[in-house]
Design a protein around this motif. Structure first.
Motif, short mmCIF file in Angstrom:
data_model
loop_
_atom_site.label_atom_id
_atom_site.label_comp_id
_atom_site.label_asym_id
_atom_site.label_seq_id
_atom_site.Cartn_x
_atom_site.Cartn_y
_atom_site.Cartn_z
N TYR A 86 0.82 -1.20 0.00
CA TYR A 86 0.00 0.00 0.00
C TYR A 86 0.86 1.26 0.00
O TYR A 86 2.03 1.24 0.41
N GLN A 87 0.26 2.36 -0.44
CA GLN A 87 0.98 3.61 -0.53
C GLN A 87 1.46 4.09 0.83
O GLN A 87 2.52 4.70 0.95
N ASP A 88 0.68 3.80 1.90
CA ASP A 88 1.09 4.23 3.24
C ASP A 88 2.05 3.23 3.89
O ASP A 88 2.46 3.41 5.04
N LEU A 89 2.39 2.15 3.16
CA LEU A 89 3.39 1.14 3.54
C LEU A 89 2.97 0.23 4.70
O LEU A 89 3.38 -0.91 4.76
N ILE A 157 11.72 -1.91 2.30
CA ILE A 157 11.36 -2.86 3.37
C ILE A 157 9.92 -3.32 3.19
O ILE A 157 9.61 -4.51 3.36
N ALA A 158 9.02 -2.40 2.85
CA ALA A 158 7.61 -2.78 2.64
C ALA A 158 7.48 -3.76 1.48
O ALA A 158 6.72 -4.73 1.56
N ILE A 159 8.22 -3.51 0.41
CA ILE A 159 8.17 -4.41 -0.75
C ILE A 159 8.77 -5.77 -0.39
O ILE A 159 8.23 -6.82 -0.74
N THR A 178 6.97 4.98 -5.69
CA THR A 178 8.02 5.99 -5.63
C THR A 178 7.48 7.38 -5.35
O THR A 178 8.19 8.37 -5.54
N ALA A 179 6.24 7.48 -4.90
CA ALA A 179 5.67 8.79 -4.58
C ALA A 179 6.52 9.48 -3.51
O ALA A 179 6.86 8.90 -2.49
N ALA A 180 6.89 10.71 -3.77
CA ALA A 180 7.65 11.55 -2.83
C ALA A 180 9.08 11.07 -2.60
O ALA A 180 9.73 11.51 -1.65
N LEU A 181 9.59 10.18 -3.47
CA LEU A 181 10.98 9.72 -3.33
C LEU A 181 11.89 10.50 -4.25
O LEU A 181 11.50 10.92 -5.34
N GLY A 182 13.14 10.68 -3.81
CA GLY A 182 14.14 11.31 -4.66
C GLY A 182 14.70 10.33 -5.68
O GLY A 182 14.32 9.16 -5.72
N HIS A 183 15.64 10.83 -6.50
CA HIS A 183 16.17 10.02 -7.60
C HIS A 183 16.87 8.76 -7.09
O HIS A 183 16.60 7.65 -7.57
N GLU A 184 17.77 8.91 -6.11
CA GLU A 184 18.51 7.75 -5.62
C GLU A 184 17.59 6.74 -4.93
O GLU A 184 17.76 5.53 -5.09
N GLN A 185 16.60 7.24 -4.19
CA GLN A 185 15.67 6.35 -3.52
C GLN A 185 14.79 5.61 -4.53
O GLN A 185 14.46 4.44 -4.35
N THR A 186 14.42 6.31 -5.60
CA THR A 186 13.63 5.67 -6.65
C THR A 186 14.43 4.56 -7.32
O THR A 186 13.89 3.50 -7.65
#
Length: 258
Positions: A86-89, A157-159, A178-186
């Motif tokens: 889920y989006q809220d993890l 971790i959620a995935i 990847t909502a609200a994630l930066g490039h490296e986190q994506t």
């Protein structure tokens, strides 16, 4: 369709006179990544809820590995090998990584302490580390609290938690990973999606991130006002065409299916 890990046939979801989904069919094959795209209100979340068992469709059929299924709850979907991120993890921030990964699968200590409900935290941490190693995930020590992790690390971790609960060739559903994630986190999330697909996991990703869809998906499916308006291999389309399907500018050209 033979060889399908998950198949939806003519799914309809109606709320009185409002039609959230109309005659939507979708096939996801083993190890395939499908990007499910569409504007707000297109029906993406509703379709994902049908696939995850959170919504019962008004009409239509669902099949997992060729067997017809009737999901009345997310528990039913999970029992059939379908997991949802889920989006809220849904992570427990005060708990460490191992505790979150093993949530619902806790290990009890042997002997009297186990009978009293004491957890074998060392065993849980070892198993969590094995699961992360198998996915090639290098985030943080499994003893670190989730509240200390970055947004990308939390998403990974959620995935990983959902994928650990999948049977071989299971189905993983992701809502805006990847909502609200930066490039490296994506990039962390992209890498994990590729790893899971290579292991035979079938993945459906709902996203507004077109670069992510292009980077990880084998196929792009577009919904517009509750109807499927495009279903095409990712390599056979481009950003402008996809945007046209999403906005409705290209819908008059008809539904593309492969």
């Amino acid at each position: 369709m033979s060889g399908a890990a998950f198949e939806l046939k003519n799914i309809n979801v109606h709320y009185g006179y409002a039609r959230a989904l109309e005659q939507v069919s979708l096939v996801v094959r083993p190890g395939e990544v499908v990007a499910l795209l569409g504007d707000n209100g297109a029906g993406k979340s509703t379709l994902l809820k049908v696939m995850s068992g959170a919504h019962v469709p008004t009409a239509g059929e669902l099949f997992v590995s060729g067997e017809r299924v009737h999901f009345k709850s997310p528990r039913d979907a999970s029992a059939s090998g379908v997991q949802m991120v889920y989006q809220d993890l849904a992570l427990v921030e005060a708990m460490d990584i191992a505790g979150n990964l093993m949530l619902g699968r806790e290990r009890l200590m042997h002997g009297p302490l186990g009978w009293l409900g004491f957890l074998d935290r060392k065993a849980m941490r070892r198993e969590s580390q094995r699961e992360l190693d198998a996915l090639g995930v290098r985030t943080a020590p499994v003893t670190r609290s989730v509240e200390m992790l970055s947004g990308g690390q939390r998403q990974v971790i959620a995935i990983a938690r959902s994928s650990a609960r999948l049977p071989e060739h299971g189905v993983l559903l992701m809502d805006e990973p990847t909502a609200a994630l930066g490039h490296e986190q994506t990039e962390l999330v992209e890498s994990l999606i590729r790893t899971l697909a290579a292991r035979g996991v079938s993945i459906v990703v709902v996203t507004h991130n077109l670069p992510l869809a292009s980077a990880v998906s084998d196929r792009i499916v577009v919904l517009n006002r509750g109807r499927k308006v495009a279903d095409v291999p990712t390599g056979e389309t481009d950003k402008d065409t996809v945007v046209g399907w999403i906005t409705g500018a290209s819908v008059q050209a008809g539904v593309l299916q492969h």
